[in-house]
Structure formats: C-alpha cells, structure tokens
Design an enzyme around this catalytic site. Structure first.
Site: not given
Ligand code: PEP
Length: 230
Positions: A8, A10, A88, A156, A162, A194, A216
């Site tokens: 993802n 983002k 999400h 999640e 994050g 993470s 990320g």
C-alpha cells in the site's frame, strides 16, 4: 504455502519514483504480490510486462452519478484492477466512512468482479480497554451472511500502523483465530502494521496467517522485494 503480500503505497511517489521502483523490484514467484499505488500511477504497474496484480486503495460505495472525486468499481474493473482495499483506517478516520459504507463498497466490488480486501482493526483505546474483540466483531458482522467464497480481511491494529509498534505474535494469532472462527466458511486473514524486512519472516510463521499488508516499507523496492519473497 503461497501467501498474499500487498503493498500500500498510500499517497506517495510520482512517475519517476514508480518507474525506478519497478526497475529495482524483483518479483518473487512463491507468493501472490499486489500493488496499490495512487490511482494516477496504476498505469505504470498495469503496463509492466510481468503482469503485476494491481490493487486500488479504495473505491466509491456508489455505482454512478454526481459523486465528484469518486472512482467506481466498474471503472477499476474496466482498466484491469483486480483487487481493492476497503475500510483502511486512514479512510475511515479522514473521510468518515462507516462500517455500512465499507460494506456497500464491498458489494460494489463484488458486483464488478474485483476482490475486496477488507481492513479491520481496533484503536489503542479499544485494545487497552480490552474491548478489541467487541470492536472487531462489529466490523465483521456485516459480512456474516454474505458471500461464502473469497473473503479476505486485513487485520490492521490502528496503533501499529506507521508507528513501528508491532503486536506480539500471540496477539496477532489470537485475532486471526477470532476472525476465522467468526465465519462458518473459509476466509483469509492478512496482517498489516509496521511490517518490514526484519520482521516479515517471523510474522509469516504465525499459524493460519495468510499474508501481509505493507505500508511504509513498500516504498523501498529492495525491502519490499525481500518481504514479498519471505
Ligand atoms: C497500512 O497503512 O496499511 C500499513 C500497513 O502501514 P505501515 O506498514 O506503514 O504500518
């Protein structure tokens, strides 16, 4: 066994970023790898000769009409998108989507032959208050009577997205079991929050976990290739 590993991205990147990312990324064979760039960069992935599987980060809960800024499931299907995230936590928080909206998105994706990946997960307050199962149950309840095939959830926990804070493997396992036992038919559950190249292998050893959703760490092609090949 083959797992689903989803990136993802983002709201990151630009044309140059994705073209160099794709040059650096080596596609592993053993897992199903999904890519969710922002809408404007779908083309970079769809044109890649490796037949990459493109995933949308969201979809409208409407089919057609005066819904400025929205993209429908039919439009996604037309250009070759095969998967879509829905629910999400960043979209629930920032855009105010409710469980009902998310379920409506699910129905629209299904009707347009796109596989939904439904994100669920509790905030820190719910977790600290020991109310996370109740919270998850409410999110899951919409799907109880729905379709018997192909349901995929991504667990999640909001407090892990994050933040670099990873739940214990036993906590993830407990939730995976909770979600799977909630349905009387087979479903898949991914974990997201993470994930990186150092923890992916251990996470994928969690019993009955079907894959990972990576935020990320997907921005670095080499790192995501390591995760995807775990
Ligand atoms: C996400 O937002 O879907 C996610 C998994 O983020 P991160 O990996 O950055 O925690």
């Amino acid at each position: 066994m083959s797992k689903i590993i989803a990136a993802n991205f983002k709201m990151h990147g630009d044309v140059d970023f994705y073209s160099s990312w794709l040059k650096k990324f080596e596609l592993p064979k053993q897992n199903t790898v999904l890519f969710a760039p922002p809408y404007l960069y779908f083309d970079c992935f769809l044109k890649d000769e490796r037949n990459l599987l493109v995933m949308s980060q969201d979809v409208s809960d409407e089919e057609i009409g005066p819904f400025t800024s929205q993209i429908s499931a039919k439009m996604l299907n037309e250009i070759g998108v095969e998967f879509s995230l829905i629910g999400h936590s960043e979209t629930r928080d920032k855009m105010g989507f409710t469980n009902k909206n998310v379920f409506q998105k699910f129905l629209s994706l299904r009707a347009n032959r796109i596989t939904p990946i439904i994100c669920v997960g509790e905030s820190k307050d719910y977790r600290d208050g020991g109310k996370h199962f109740g919270f998850l149950e409410e999110q899951l309840s919409f799907y109880k009577a729905e379709s018997k095939t192909g349901l995929i959830f991504a667990y999640e926990p909001v407090w892990s997205i994050g933040t670099g804070i990873l739940p214990k493997s036993s906590e993830i396992f407990e939730v995976v079991e909770f979600i799977k036992s909630y349905f009387d038919f087979k479903i898949k559950v991914l974990y997201g929050g993470s994930v990186n190249a150092s923890n992916a292998k251990d996470l994928l050893r969690i019993k009955n976990l079907d894959g990972l959703l990576v935020g990320g760490a997907s921005l670095k092609a080499e790192e995501f290739a390591m995760i995807a090949g775990s």
